[in-house]
Design a protein around this motif. Sequence first.
Motif, PDB file in Angstrom:
ATOM      1  N   ARG A  70       0.800  -1.186   0.205  1.00 17.97           N
ATOM      2  CA  ARG A  70       0.026   0.092   0.121  1.00 17.97           C
ATOM      3  C   ARG A  70       0.760   1.372   0.006  1.00 17.97           C
ATOM      4  O   ARG A  70       0.194   2.367  -0.170  1.00 17.97           O
ATOM      5  CB  ARG A  70      -0.939   0.137   1.200  1.00 17.97           C
ATOM      6  N   LEU A  71       2.398   1.024   0.149  1.00 18.41           N
ATOM      7  CA  LEU A  71       3.046   2.373   0.146  1.00 18.41           C
ATOM      8  C   LEU A  71       3.296   2.734  -1.497  1.00 18.41           C
ATOM      9  O   LEU A  71       3.368   2.069  -2.144  1.00 18.41           O
ATOM     10  CB  LEU A  71       4.237   1.855   0.894  1.00 18.41           C
ATOM     11  N   ARG A  72       3.300   4.068  -1.608  1.00 20.67           N
ATOM     12  CA  ARG A  72       3.698   4.410  -2.787  1.00 20.67           C
ATOM     13  C   ARG A  72       4.957   5.026  -3.063  1.00 20.67           C
ATOM     14  O   ARG A  72       5.692   5.532  -2.008  1.00 20.67           O
ATOM     15  CB  ARG A  72       2.558   5.649  -3.145  1.00 20.67           C
ATOM     16  N   LEU A  73       5.465   4.985  -4.133  1.00 21.15           N
ATOM     17  CA  LEU A  73       7.023   5.607  -4.335  1.00 21.15           C
ATOM     18  C   LEU A  73       7.002   7.129  -4.712  1.00 21.15           C
ATOM     19  O   LEU A  73       6.938   7.511  -5.689  1.00 21.15           O
ATOM     20  CB  LEU A  73       7.443   4.720  -5.685  1.00 21.15           C
ATOM     21  N   ARG A  74       6.939   7.949  -3.572  1.00 23.43           N
ATOM     22  CA  ARG A  74       6.681   9.125  -3.596  1.00 23.43           C
ATOM     23  C   ARG A  74       7.940  10.059  -3.323  1.00 23.43           C
ATOM     24  O   ARG A  74       8.091  11.143  -3.347  1.00 23.43           O
ATOM     25  CB  ARG A  74       5.568   9.799  -2.835  1.00 23.43           C
ATOM     26  N   HIS A  75       8.750   9.383  -2.547  1.00 23.22           N
ATOM     27  CA  HIS A  75       9.772   9.772  -1.956  1.00 23.22           C
ATOM     28  C   HIS A  75      11.339   9.147  -1.845  1.00 23.22           C
ATOM     29  O   HIS A  75      10.776   7.936  -1.823  1.00 23.22           O
ATOM     30  CB  HIS A  75       9.595  10.323  -0.440  1.00 23.22           C
ATOM     31  N   ILE A  76      12.159   9.555  -1.943  1.00 20.37           N
ATOM     32  CA  ILE A  76      13.655   8.768  -2.050  1.00 20.37           C
ATOM     33  C   ILE A  76      14.606   9.517  -0.971  1.00 20.37           C
ATOM     34  O   ILE A  76      14.696  10.445  -0.740  1.00 20.37           O
ATOM     35  CB  ILE A  76      14.251   8.786  -3.247  1.00 20.37           C
ATOM     36  N   GLU A  77      14.914   8.295  -0.296  1.00 21.48           N
ATOM     37  CA  GLU A  77      16.107   8.617   0.891  1.00 21.48           C
ATOM     38  C   GLU A  77      17.137   8.260   0.668  1.00 21.48           C
ATOM     39  O   GLU A  77      17.209   6.983   0.109  1.00 21.48           O
ATOM     40  CB  GLU A  77      15.570   8.069   2.105  1.00 21.48           C
ATOM     41  N   GLU A  78      18.482   9.075   0.764  1.00 22.16           N
ATOM     42  CA  GLU A  78      19.789   8.344   0.335  1.00 22.16           C
ATOM     43  C   GLU A  78      20.262   8.051   1.674  1.00 22.16           C
ATOM     44  O   GLU A  78      20.334   8.892   2.684  1.00 22.16           O
ATOM     45  CB  GLU A  78      20.525   9.644  -0.282  1.00 22.16           C
ATOM     46  N   ILE A  79      20.721   7.018   1.913  1.00 23.19           N
ATOM     47  CA  ILE A  79      21.076   6.371   3.247  1.00 23.19           C
ATOM     48  C   ILE A  79      22.612   6.010   3.293  1.00 23.19           C
ATOM     49  O   ILE A  79      22.936   5.244   2.192  1.00 23.19           O
ATOM     50  CB  ILE A  79      20.392   5.118   3.711  1.00 23.19           C
ATOM     51  N   THR A  80      23.409   6.128   4.258  1.00 18.58           N
ATOM     52  CA  THR A  80      24.555   5.820   4.315  1.00 18.58           C
ATOM     53  C   THR A  80      24.920   5.180   5.719  1.00 18.58           C
ATOM     54  O   THR A  80      24.531   5.940   6.801  1.00 18.58           O
ATOM     55  CB  THR A  80      25.763   6.886   4.084  1.00 18.58           C
ATOM     56  N   VAL A  81      25.361   3.972   5.929  1.00 18.97           N
ATOM     57  CA  VAL A  81      25.513   3.632   7.460  1.00 18.97           C
ATOM     58  C   VAL A  81      26.981   2.893   7.168  1.00 18.97           C
ATOM     59  O   VAL A  81      27.442   2.190   6.416  1.00 18.97           O
ATOM     60  CB  VAL A  81      24.564   2.619   7.892  1.00 18.97           C
ATOM     61  N   GLU A  82      27.549   2.989   8.557  1.00 20.74           N
ATOM     62  CA  GLU A  82      28.930   2.394   8.485  1.00 20.74           C
ATOM     63  C   GLU A  82      28.886   1.444   9.894  1.00 20.74           C
ATOM     64  O   GLU A  82      28.166   1.618  10.881  1.00 20.74           O
ATOM     65  CB  GLU A  82      29.944   3.404   8.787  1.00 20.74           C
ATOM     66  N   ALA A  83      29.541   0.346   9.711  1.00 25.73           N
ATOM     67  CA  ALA A  83      29.768  -0.644  10.908  1.00 25.73           C
ATOM     68  C   ALA A  83      31.165  -1.409  10.853  1.00 25.73           C
ATOM     69  O   ALA A  83      31.514  -1.372   9.921  1.00 25.73           O
ATOM     70  CB  ALA A  83      28.606  -1.628  10.889  1.00 25.73           C
ATOM     71  N   PRO A  84      31.530  -2.007  11.967  1.00 27.51           N
ATOM     72  CA  PRO A  84      32.636  -2.558  11.855  1.00 27.51           C
ATOM     73  C   PRO A  84      32.863  -4.185  10.946  1.00 27.51           C
ATOM     74  O   PRO A  84      33.919  -4.313  10.459  1.00 27.51           O
ATOM     75  CB  PRO A  84      32.943  -3.258  13.543  1.00 27.51           C
ATOM     76  N   ASP A  85      31.680  -4.787  10.917  1.00 28.38           N
ATOM     77  CA  ASP A  85      31.603  -5.921   9.821  1.00 28.38           C
ATOM     78  C   ASP A  85      30.224  -6.027   9.195  1.00 28.38           C
ATOM     79  O   ASP A  85      29.236  -5.224   9.536  1.00 28.38           O
ATOM     80  CB  ASP A  85      31.927  -7.308  10.628  1.00 28.38           C
ATOM     81  N   LEU A  86      30.044  -6.949   8.038  1.00 26.42           N
ATOM     82  CA  LEU A  86      28.761  -7.065   7.501  1.00 26.42           C
ATOM     83  C   LEU A  86      27.825  -7.266   8.246  1.00 26.42           C
ATOM     84  O   LEU A  86      26.487  -6.742   7.857  1.00 26.42           O
ATOM     85  CB  LEU A  86      29.182  -8.105   6.491  1.00 26.42           C
ATOM     86  N   GLU A  87      27.875  -8.085   9.221  1.00 28.12           N
ATOM     87  CA  GLU A  87      26.530  -8.404  10.110  1.00 28.12           C
ATOM     88  C   GLU A  87      26.281  -7.121  10.989  1.00 28.12           C
ATOM     89  O   GLU A  87      24.974  -7.020  10.851  1.00 28.12           O
ATOM     90  CB  GLU A  87      26.818  -9.685  11.200  1.00 28.12           C
ATOM     91  N   ALA A  88      27.118  -6.693  11.448  1.00 27.29           N
ATOM     92  CA  ALA A  88      26.603  -5.145  12.211  1.00 27.29           C
ATOM     93  C   ALA A  88      26.222  -4.401  11.179  1.00 27.29           C
ATOM     94  O   ALA A  88      25.416  -3.422  11.702  1.00 27.29           O
ATOM     95  CB  ALA A  88      28.028  -4.904  12.888  1.00 27.29           C
TER      96      ALA A  88
END
Lengths: 147, 482
Positions: A51-69
Amino acid sequence: MTAAFRGPRKAKYRQLSHTADLGLRIWGSTPEELFENAGEALTAVLTDRRRLRLRHIEEITVEAPDLEALLVAWLNHLLYLYDVDAFLGREFKVQGLSPQHLKALARGETYDPQRHESKTAVKAATYHHLEIANLNGGWQATVILDL
Amino acid sequence: MASQIKLRQVDEYRWEIPREGKMRTRGLIFASQKMLPKIRDDQSLQQVANVATLPGIEGASLAMPDIHWGYGFPIGGVAAFNLEEGVVSPGGVGYDINCGVRLLRTHLQRAEVAPRIEELVNALFSNIPSGLGSRRKDLKLTVPTLHEVMRLGAGWAVKKGFGTKEDLAHIEAQGQIPGADPELVSEHAMDRGKDQLGTLGSGNHFVEVGYVLEIYDDQVAGALGLFKDQITVIVHTGSRGLGHQVCDDYIKVMLKAAQKYGIELPDRQLCCAPLSSPEGKQYLAAMAAAANFAFANRQMITHWVRESFEQVLQMGPKDLGLELIYDVAHNIAKIEEHLVNGKKKKVCVHRKGATRAFPPGHPETPAAYQKTGQPVLIPGDMGRYSFVLVGTEQALTETFGSTCHGAGREMSRHMALKTAKGRNIVRELAAQGIIVKGAGRATIDEEISEAYKDVESVVEVAHGARISRKVAKLKPLGVIKG
């Protein structure tokens, strides 16, 4: 839930039972796809994603010590966006992924209680039993959500 | 996996996990024989054993009778660590820092309120934002104000006119955990908290109007201002997104710290740092800030509970008599003084889904309850009942002054939804005289009575083991759920 019967390679994710909380098992043919499917799996816990429409885009950057984290950091960042802007992503596109760094786009819209179903609230993605594995050339992740 | 854990019966209500392998101490679980199969079913006993491996643990790794599988620590887990070698773990507090319960009494009788309960529930529902991502449109806090909230706790709300000084005397730690440092709370956490003060949130959080169904101890009930058929109100919520973010931020810090200090972790979620390290001290100061936000949150909600009663019943505050009996935290780590091996010692007590239960005469038991012991509030599920207990000397000596915190889930949410399928839970409860209003149907279905242990069985163990004492049983009339 039908996804569970399609076998691990085709299904994107499946919810696992946990007494107090909820587990997610997520699949992807690449780590990028795994992270994209994880985003979808999380949104599907909170609301009916279709039911969500594609009306907005968020650019996201995240960092962590390893792939799981990094997977936990990614999901918790999506929860942060939801808390702060009521933003919920329907589709996710990973633009860059290394074990310590993720850059991705989330497309979706602001949650509106009039239009969107309120399902289960999630406090956070946890590190408990957190696992990412490379199986038969595909990728599988397990993450437990605190509800 | 869990079924392999060795368990030795100590007495009717106590079970021991003998010290083995990397465990630094034994595990001690408060439970009845009848509860054991369910407890053995999941991984909560393994979690009790895991906590026992952490450095500086004093006494046993404890679990209260509402024990169930959490992440890292079990829910219902209590563990104390000495300040020299001991650790503090954000996972031992949980994401909802200072999730807790407060209980209000009234001058009202059940018969006066029952006919108006639907109106009252509607008023509460419109005055207290609840549900997924609930926020207040009328109250958005700036950073300096948020800092003040995190420093002063419930006192901030009272200063702004949301409640009375009298309220503060009836809150654990007077509604303000000392040592809070808002500077150690991230911008992300404050972003999440700025419009969530005075909101209920979702999941198992609620505001419940009920009445006193039964009294077990007339004298103590009298001292708490409770009488049969009296209307009561319970508020159950915590620190909302602000607390969740503080926990997440510091788990990242602790994952690194555990490595730095060479702490071996059986589960990453147990990550921790020495209490004497900068990381440990910073977490405690940030946790205190989030805990204070939660105390302020419950205080604000109490104000809107009072307003809702005034609106619907057209009565003034004096006639309503909506006074705070007590407010307890059940997800928290606190520096407290306890008797360890016969010596007074400061320890950091983690209560993850456990309630403080201090005895009569204890300096931290509020003045009003010096003779009775500190009130302990144990909410049950929305269809059954809740309990009021008081703390005991036994709790102080055996469990670092702790007892159970609730019913504890017995069914996963999936199973609950399956059980609720095709049923109208709201209508079923209405037929039993309980009006429930929630933001989403899913939350109500996930929270059906059957999904929880009977809280009475949990309380019976706490009472039987004398780690707290039953005072009264409350029955719900109207509930708002997130």
